[in-house]
Design a protein around this motif. Structure first.
Motif, mmCIF file in Angstrom:
data_model
loop_
_atom_site.group_PDB
_atom_site.id
_atom_site.type_symbol
_atom_site.label_atom_id
_atom_site.label_comp_id
_atom_site.label_asym_id
_atom_site.label_seq_id
_atom_site.Cartn_x
_atom_site.Cartn_y
_atom_site.Cartn_z
ATOM 1 N N VAL A 54 0.850 -1.197 0.000
ATOM 2 C CA VAL A 54 0.000 0.000 0.000
ATOM 3 C C VAL A 54 0.885 1.246 0.000
ATOM 4 C CG1 VAL A 54 -1.696 1.309 1.342
ATOM 5 C CG2 VAL A 54 -1.925 -1.167 1.132
ATOM 6 N N ASP A 55 0.522 2.212 -0.828
ATOM 7 C CA ASP A 55 1.274 3.460 -0.923
ATOM 8 C C ASP A 55 1.324 4.152 0.434
ATOM 9 O OD1 ASP A 55 2.742 5.369 -2.329
ATOM 10 O OD2 ASP A 55 0.956 6.570 -2.758
ATOM 11 N N GLY A 56 2.513 4.486 0.871
ATOM 12 C CA GLY A 56 2.701 5.195 2.133
ATOM 13 C C GLY A 56 3.067 4.296 3.296
ATOM 14 N N ASP A 87 -0.659 -16.741 24.196
ATOM 15 C CA ASP A 87 -0.801 -17.079 22.777
ATOM 16 C C ASP A 87 -2.039 -16.467 22.125
ATOM 17 O OD1 ASP A 87 -2.740 -18.736 23.875
ATOM 18 O OD2 ASP A 87 -2.133 -20.502 22.754
ATOM 19 N N THR A 88 -2.892 -15.782 22.896
ATOM 20 C CA THR A 88 -4.051 -15.099 22.311
ATOM 21 C C THR A 88 -3.739 -13.639 21.968
ATOM 22 O OG1 THR A 88 -4.977 -14.384 24.439
ATOM 23 C CG2 THR A 88 -5.677 -16.542 23.610
ATOM 24 N N GLU A 89 -2.542 -13.178 22.309
ATOM 25 C CA GLU A 89 -2.192 -11.768 22.154
ATOM 26 C C GLU A 89 -1.179 -11.554 21.038
ATOM 27 O OE1 GLU A 89 0.090 -8.635 24.974
ATOM 28 O OE2 GLU A 89 -1.618 -9.666 25.880
ATOM 29 N N LEU A 90 -1.496 -10.595 20.165
ATOM 30 C CA LEU A 90 -0.597 -10.215 19.080
ATOM 31 C C LEU A 90 -0.456 -8.697 19.059
ATOM 32 C CD1 LEU A 90 -2.640 -12.592 17.297
ATOM 33 C CD2 LEU A 90 -0.308 -12.657 16.515
ATOM 34 N N LEU A 91 0.706 -8.219 18.659
ATOM 35 C CA LEU A 91 0.941 -6.788 18.517
ATOM 36 C C LEU A 91 1.124 -6.488 17.034
ATOM 37 C CD1 LEU A 91 1.663 -3.949 19.746
ATOM 38 C CD2 LEU A 91 4.044 -4.660 19.482
ATOM 39 N N VAL A 92 0.360 -5.517 16.549
ATOM 40 C CA VAL A 92 0.504 -5.066 15.164
ATOM 41 C C VAL A 92 1.206 -3.713 15.209
ATOM 42 C CG1 VAL A 92 -0.694 -4.400 13.053
ATOM 43 C CG2 VAL A 92 -1.586 -6.288 14.441
ATOM 44 N N TYR A 93 2.358 -3.633 14.564
ATOM 45 C CA TYR A 93 3.166 -2.414 14.499
ATOM 46 C C TYR A 93 3.089 -1.887 13.072
ATOM 47 C CZ TYR A 93 7.278 0.568 14.280
ATOM 48 O OH TYR A 93 8.131 1.636 14.094
ATOM 49 N N GLN A 94 2.689 -0.620 12.940
ATOM 50 C CA GLN A 94 2.568 -0.008 11.616
ATOM 51 C C GLN A 94 3.328 1.316 11.592
ATOM 52 O OE1 GLN A 94 -1.602 0.213 10.199
ATOM 53 N NE2 GLN A 94 -2.096 -0.573 12.235
ATOM 54 N N GLU A 95 4.003 1.562 10.483
ATOM 55 C CA GLU A 95 4.624 2.868 10.274
ATOM 56 C C GLU A 95 4.218 3.371 8.895
ATOM 57 O OE1 GLU A 95 8.909 5.204 10.425
ATOM 58 O OE2 GLU A 95 8.869 3.044 10.751
ATOM 59 N N TRP A 96 3.669 4.582 8.880
ATOM 60 C CA TRP A 96 3.168 5.215 7.656
ATOM 61 C C TRP A 96 3.906 6.519 7.414
ATOM 62 C CZ3 TRP A 96 -0.202 2.607 4.641
ATOM 63 C CH2 TRP A 96 -0.781 1.477 5.209
ATOM 64 N N LYS A 97 4.005 6.924 6.143
ATOM 65 C CA LYS A 97 4.708 8.173 5.802
ATOM 66 C C LYS A 97 4.112 9.352 6.551
ATOM 67 C CE LYS A 97 6.508 6.951 1.297
ATOM 68 N NZ LYS A 97 6.469 7.189 -0.153
ATOM 69 N N ASP A 98 2.785 9.401 6.656
ATOM 70 C CA ASP A 98 2.121 10.463 7.427
ATOM 71 C C ASP A 98 0.661 10.087 7.665
ATOM 72 O OD1 ASP A 98 0.654 11.200 5.086
ATOM 73 O OD2 ASP A 98 2.138 12.709 4.549
ATOM 74 N N GLU A 99 -0.049 10.963 8.344
ATOM 75 C CA GLU A 99 -1.452 10.722 8.716
ATOM 76 C C GLU A 99 -2.352 10.543 7.489
ATOM 77 O OE1 GLU A 99 -4.427 9.882 11.182
ATOM 78 O OE2 GLU A 99 -2.646 10.703 12.128
#
Length: 92
Positions: free
Chosen positions: A33-35, A48-60
């Motif tokens: 996806v762009d950005g 084992d029921t817990e996951l962390l999603v880490y995201q970094e985007w160019k901007d808002e």
């Protein structure tokens, strides 16, 4: 300045493997996806029921476009039946 989002996803009991599959398969799509600078999924060591999603985007704006995309809308629908709860950590 980039935007970083972190979300803790807690799977319903017995749905953790299905949630992992959904999140890890989404990872492959969202990186195109762009950005999107980075998108990772981490499993908790102690729960084992817990996951962390880490995201970094160019901007808002790029993140907002993603949140309105078909890719995100499909993910949200798929997660709905698998999640016990979801907690967004403070942005930085």
């Amino acid at each position: 300045m980039s935007l970083i989002k972190q979300t803790v996803c807690i799977a319903k009991q017995g749905k953790q493997n299905e949630l992992k599959k959904v999140l890890f398969s989404h990872l492959l799509s969202v990186k195109k996806v762009d950005g999107c600078i980075n998108y990772e999924v981490y499993e908790a060591d102690e729960d084992d029921t817990e996951l962390l999603v880490y995201q970094e985007w160019k901007d808002e704006e790029y993140y907002s476009n993603y949140k309105n995309s078909e890719i995100y809308i499909n993910l949200k629908a798929r997660k709905k039946e698998l999640l016990k709860r979801e907690e967004e950590l403070p942005n930085f």
